[in-house]
Design an enzyme around this catalytic site. Structure first.
Site, short mmCIF file in Angstrom:
data_model
loop_
_atom_site.label_atom_id
_atom_site.label_comp_id
_atom_site.label_asym_id
_atom_site.label_seq_id
_atom_site.Cartn_x
_atom_site.Cartn_y
_atom_site.Cartn_z
N HIS A 76 0.83 -1.20 0.00
CA HIS A 76 0.00 0.00 0.00
C HIS A 76 0.87 1.26 0.00
CE1 HIS A 76 -3.83 -2.11 1.73
NE2 HIS A 76 -3.48 -2.56 0.53
N GLU A 78 0.86 3.92 1.82
CA GLU A 78 1.33 4.38 3.13
C GLU A 78 2.58 3.62 3.56
OE1 GLU A 78 -3.27 4.21 3.34
OE2 GLU A 78 -1.66 3.16 2.31
N CYS A 102 -5.78 1.29 5.61
CA CYS A 102 -6.27 0.01 6.12
C CYS A 102 -5.69 -0.24 7.51
CB CYS A 102 -5.89 -1.12 5.16
SG CYS A 102 -4.14 -1.58 5.23
N CYS A 105 -1.82 -0.76 7.50
CA CYS A 105 -1.08 0.50 7.36
C CYS A 105 -1.21 1.36 8.60
CB CYS A 105 -1.56 1.25 6.11
SG CYS A 105 -1.02 0.46 4.58
#
Length: 158
Positions: A76, A78, A102, A105
């Protein structure tokens, strides 16, 4: 003396960087970008969702479902931004992200010392995972707020 007044705000600037970063994603369904900045408004890192370094984009699946899907392989935005930041301390930093993080993260955000988060979209707000993210971030003292665009349009000729 003339002082310019039509410049973009820090939030517009950093969310713009996050949105430009999202455009680097090869994911055909979801493009997410992230920009991490210091308390002095210096960019520390950027990231977007995609496969880890060395994994060719065309050799792994972008499917969203099935026994072999993109969620096994992608990182992801992040986490990419956190991992890409090798020479700076993220303690007290601010993160701008185009989609609310999420729960995985959120853990990385908390562990890295990031203290505030500005997000553009929260389309999964009602899911258990996003609710868990918000609970963890709140409990850890990470402030989060929705980005509030002022309706300005910026055109870039790239």
């Amino acid at each position: 003396m003339y002082e310019r007044t039509d410049y973009i705000s820090w939030d517009e600037y950093f969310m713009g960087i996050a949105k430009l970063s999202a455009m680097r994603s090869k994911d055909p369904n979801t493009q997410v970008g992230c920009c991490i900045v210091s308390d002095k408004n210096r960019i520390l890192s950027v990231g977007y969702n995609g496969f880890p370094n060395g994994i060719p984009d065309a050799e792994f699946t972008w499917a969203r479902e099935g026994e072999d899907n993109k969620y096994f392989y992608t990182t992801h935005s992040e986490l990419n931004a956190i991992l890409n930041c090798r020479n700076a301390n993220l303690e007290g930093a601010r993160m701008y992200v185009t989609l609310f993080p999420c729960y995985e993260c959120a853990k990385a955000i908390i562990q890295s010392g990031i203290r505030s988060l500005v997000y553009a979209d929260d389309k999964y707000a009602d899911t258990p995972g996003t609710q868990a993210s918000k609970r963890m971030l709140s409990r850890a003292g990470v402030r989060f707020e929705a980005y509030r665009p002022d309706g300005r349009t910026v055109n870039l000729d790239l």
